[in-house]
Design a protein around this motif. Structure first.
Motif, PDB file in Angstrom:
ATOM      1  N   GLU A 295       0.830  -1.209   0.000  1.00 36.32           N
ATOM      2  CA  GLU A 295       0.000   0.000   0.000  1.00 36.32           C
ATOM      3  C   GLU A 295       0.863   1.256   0.000  1.00 36.32           C
ATOM      4  OE1 GLU A 295      -3.103   0.178  -0.683  1.00 36.32           O
ATOM      5  OE2 GLU A 295      -3.503  -1.957  -0.514  1.00 36.32           O
ATOM      6  N   GLU A 296       1.933   1.231   0.750  1.00 37.74           N
ATOM      7  CA  GLU A 296       2.835   2.391   0.813  1.00 37.74           C
ATOM      8  C   GLU A 296       3.449   2.686  -0.557  1.00 37.74           C
ATOM      9  OE1 GLU A 296       7.143   3.584   2.745  1.00 37.74           O
ATOM     10  OE2 GLU A 296       5.997   1.969   3.659  1.00 37.74           O
ATOM     11  N   TYR A 297       4.033   1.683  -1.183  1.00 34.02           N
ATOM     12  CA  TYR A 297       4.723   1.899  -2.456  1.00 34.02           C
ATOM     13  C   TYR A 297       3.759   2.070  -3.616  1.00 34.02           C
ATOM     14  CZ  TYR A 297       9.067   1.038  -0.036  1.00 34.02           C
ATOM     15  OH  TYR A 297      10.134   1.137   0.825  1.00 34.02           O
ATOM     16  N   TRP A 298       2.658   1.324  -3.636  1.00 42.10           N
ATOM     17  CA  TRP A 298       1.674   1.467  -4.694  1.00 42.10           C
ATOM     18  C   TRP A 298       0.995   2.827  -4.611  1.00 42.10           C
ATOM     19  CZ3 TRP A 298      -3.591   2.261  -4.650  1.00 42.10           C
ATOM     20  CH2 TRP A 298      -4.221   2.148  -5.889  1.00 42.10           C
ATOM     21  N   SER A 299       0.735   3.297  -3.402  1.00 41.44           N
ATOM     22  CA  SER A 299       0.071   4.594  -3.230  1.00 41.44           C
ATOM     23  C   SER A 299       0.872   5.724  -3.872  1.00 41.44           C
ATOM     24  CB  SER A 299      -0.160   4.888  -1.749  1.00 41.44           C
ATOM     25  OG  SER A 299      -1.116   4.005  -1.232  1.00 41.44           O
ATOM     26  N   ALA A 300       2.183   5.628  -3.819  1.00 41.13           N
ATOM     27  CA  ALA A 300       3.014   6.656  -4.459  1.00 41.13           C
ATOM     28  C   ALA A 300       2.774   6.684  -5.968  1.00 41.13           C
ATOM     29  CB  ALA A 300       4.488   6.416  -4.149  1.00 41.13           C
ATOM     30  N   LEU A 301       2.598   5.512  -6.562  1.00 36.86           N
ATOM     31  CA  LEU A 301       2.279   5.450  -7.991  1.00 36.86           C
ATOM     32  C   LEU A 301       0.884   6.012  -8.262  1.00 36.86           C
ATOM     33  CD1 LEU A 301       3.588   1.882  -8.870  1.00 36.86           C
ATOM     34  CD2 LEU A 301       4.681   4.071  -9.398  1.00 36.86           C
ATOM     35  N   ASP A 302      -0.056   5.686  -7.404  1.00 39.76           N
ATOM     36  CA  ASP A 302      -1.422   6.178  -7.551  1.00 39.76           C
ATOM     37  C   ASP A 302      -1.466   7.698  -7.434  1.00 39.76           C
ATOM     38  OD1 ASP A 302      -4.186   5.623  -7.988  1.00 39.76           O
ATOM     39  OD2 ASP A 302      -4.551   5.895  -5.843  1.00 39.76           O
ATOM     40  N   VAL A 303      -0.684   8.250  -6.533  1.00 43.07           N
ATOM     41  CA  VAL A 303      -0.608   9.711  -6.386  1.00 43.07           C
ATOM     42  C   VAL A 303      -0.027  10.332  -7.652  1.00 43.07           C
ATOM     43  CG1 VAL A 303       0.593  11.572  -5.163  1.00 43.07           C
ATOM     44  CG2 VAL A 303      -0.529   9.745  -3.874  1.00 43.07           C
ATOM     45  N   GLU A 304       1.002   9.708  -8.201  1.00 47.96           N
ATOM     46  CA  GLU A 304       1.576  10.216  -9.450  1.00 47.96           C
ATOM     47  C   GLU A 304       0.521  10.246 -10.556  1.00 47.96           C
ATOM     48  OE1 GLU A 304       4.562  11.560 -10.267  1.00 47.96           O
ATOM     49  OE2 GLU A 304       5.067  11.479  -8.136  1.00 47.96           O
ATOM     50  N   LEU A 305      -0.272   9.195 -10.637  1.00 44.29           N
ATOM     51  CA  LEU A 305      -1.344   9.151 -11.635  1.00 44.29           C
ATOM     52  C   LEU A 305      -2.354  10.266 -11.379  1.00 44.29           C
ATOM     53  CD1 LEU A 305      -2.848   7.816 -13.987  1.00 44.29           C
ATOM     54  CD2 LEU A 305      -3.898   6.270 -12.300  1.00 44.29           C
ATOM     55  N   ALA A 306      -2.778  10.398 -10.137  1.00 42.83           N
ATOM     56  CA  ALA A 306      -3.772  11.416  -9.793  1.00 42.83           C
ATOM     57  C   ALA A 306      -3.259  12.823 -10.112  1.00 42.83           C
ATOM     58  CB  ALA A 306      -4.148  11.312  -8.319  1.00 42.83           C
ATOM     59  N   GLN A 307      -2.005  13.072  -9.824  1.00 45.04           N
ATOM     60  CA  GLN A 307      -1.453  14.403 -10.083  1.00 45.04           C
ATOM     61  C   GLN A 307      -1.375  14.728 -11.573  1.00 45.04           C
ATOM     62  OE1 GLN A 307       2.241  14.340  -7.864  1.00 45.04           O
ATOM     63  NE2 GLN A 307       1.231  15.149  -6.047  1.00 45.04           N
ATOM     64  N   ARG A 308      -1.466  13.711 -12.389  1.00 50.39           N
ATOM     65  CA  ARG A 308      -1.430  13.914 -13.835  1.00 50.39           C
ATOM     66  C   ARG A 308      -2.826  13.920 -14.468  1.00 50.39           C
ATOM     67  NH1 ARG A 308       3.280  12.053 -12.335  1.00 50.39           N
ATOM     68  NH2 ARG A 308       5.103  12.374 -13.634  1.00 50.39           N
ATOM     69  N   THR A 309      -3.821  13.393 -13.760  1.00 50.16           N
ATOM     70  CA  THR A 309      -5.127  13.197 -14.398  1.00 50.16           C
ATOM     71  C   THR A 309      -6.297  13.883 -13.713  1.00 50.16           C
ATOM     72  OG1 THR A 309      -5.450  11.129 -13.178  1.00 50.16           O
ATOM     73  CG2 THR A 309      -4.421  10.955 -15.351  1.00 50.16           C
ATOM     74  N   GLU A 310      -6.158  14.209 -12.457  1.00 50.70           N
ATOM     75  CA  GLU A 310      -7.295  14.784 -11.725  1.00 50.70           C
ATOM     76  C   GLU A 310      -7.330  16.301 -11.874  1.00 50.70           C
ATOM     77  OE1 GLU A 310      -9.689  13.084 -10.339  1.00 50.70           O
ATOM     78  OE2 GLU A 310      -8.708  11.159 -10.720  1.00 50.70           O
ATOM     79  N   PRO A 311      -8.524  16.856 -12.054  1.00 46.94           N
ATOM     80  CA  PRO A 311      -8.640  18.303 -12.238  1.00 46.94           C
ATOM     81  C   PRO A 311      -8.217  19.109 -11.009  1.00 46.94           C
ATOM     82  CG  PRO A 311     -10.817  17.256 -12.212  1.00 46.94           C
ATOM     83  CD  PRO A 311      -9.799  16.166 -12.172  1.00 46.94           C
ATOM     84  N   TRP A 312      -8.257  18.495  -9.828  1.00 45.68           N
ATOM     85  CA  TRP A 312      -7.876  19.206  -8.613  1.00 45.68           C
ATOM     86  C   TRP A 312      -6.364  19.302  -8.441  1.00 45.68           C
ATOM     87  CZ3 TRP A 312      -4.799  15.906  -6.120  1.00 45.68           C
ATOM     88  CH2 TRP A 312      -5.064  14.541  -6.199  1.00 45.68           C
ATOM     89  N   ALA A 313      -5.613  18.542  -9.210  1.00 46.76           N
ATOM     90  CA  ALA A 313      -4.157  18.519  -9.040  1.00 46.76           C
ATOM     91  C   ALA A 313      -3.560  19.834  -9.521  1.00 46.76           C
ATOM     92  CB  ALA A 313      -3.556  17.357  -9.805  1.00 46.76           C
ATOM     93  N   PRO A 314      -2.735  20.450  -8.684  1.00 49.34           N
ATOM     94  CA  PRO A 314      -2.114  21.711  -9.095  1.00 49.34           C
ATOM     95  C   PRO A 314      -1.147  21.506 -10.261  1.00 49.34           C
ATOM     96  CG  PRO A 314      -1.309  21.016  -6.931  1.00 49.34           C
ATOM     97  CD  PRO A 314      -2.342  20.029  -7.353  1.00 49.34           C
ATOM     98  N   ALA A 315      -1.109  22.476 -11.142  1.00 51.00           N
ATOM     99  CA  ALA A 315      -0.190  22.414 -12.282  1.00 51.00           C
ATOM    100  C   ALA A 315       1.241  22.280 -11.782  1.00 51.00           C
ATOM    101  CB  ALA A 315      -0.339  23.662 -13.135  1.00 51.00           C
TER     102      ALA A 315
END
Length: 93
Positions: A41-61
């Motif tokens: 969960e710790e290591y996979w979550s970092a990948l999931d965050v990377e995905l979210a920061q690239r795809t979610e509208p709330w992610a800051p530029a």
């Protein structure tokens, strides 16, 4: 999981596919070791965050960088190899 990382690095699959595929492999493996579960969960979550920061509208530029992605993928790969090595040693004892 290592093959999926290789596919991602080769451009054969997207980050989204990598994150989904790794989660699917984990669920399919159904590990019972609590440490493995927590660390996954710790290591996979970092990948999931990377995905979210690239795809979610709330992610800051600019929140996601190629360097942060390389680190997250590299750390996940390191963890998978560590788990495989630890279990290979345990099988021979």
């Amino acid at each position: 999981m290592l093959a999926k990382i290789e596919d991602f690095r080769a451009g054969a699959i997207s980050l989204h596919q990598l994150v989904d595929d790794i989660r699917g492999l984990y669920v399919e493996a159904d590990p019972h070791d609590l440490q493995v579960r927590d660390e996954f969960e710790e290591y996979w979550s970092a990948l999931d965050v990377e995905l979210a920061q690239r795809t979610e509208p709330w992610a800051p530029a600019g929140a996601a960088t190629e360097q942060s992605l390389r680190i997250a993928v590299g750390e996940f790969e390191w963890w998978v190899k560590k788990v495989l090595d630890e279990h290979a040693v345990g099988e021979h004892e």
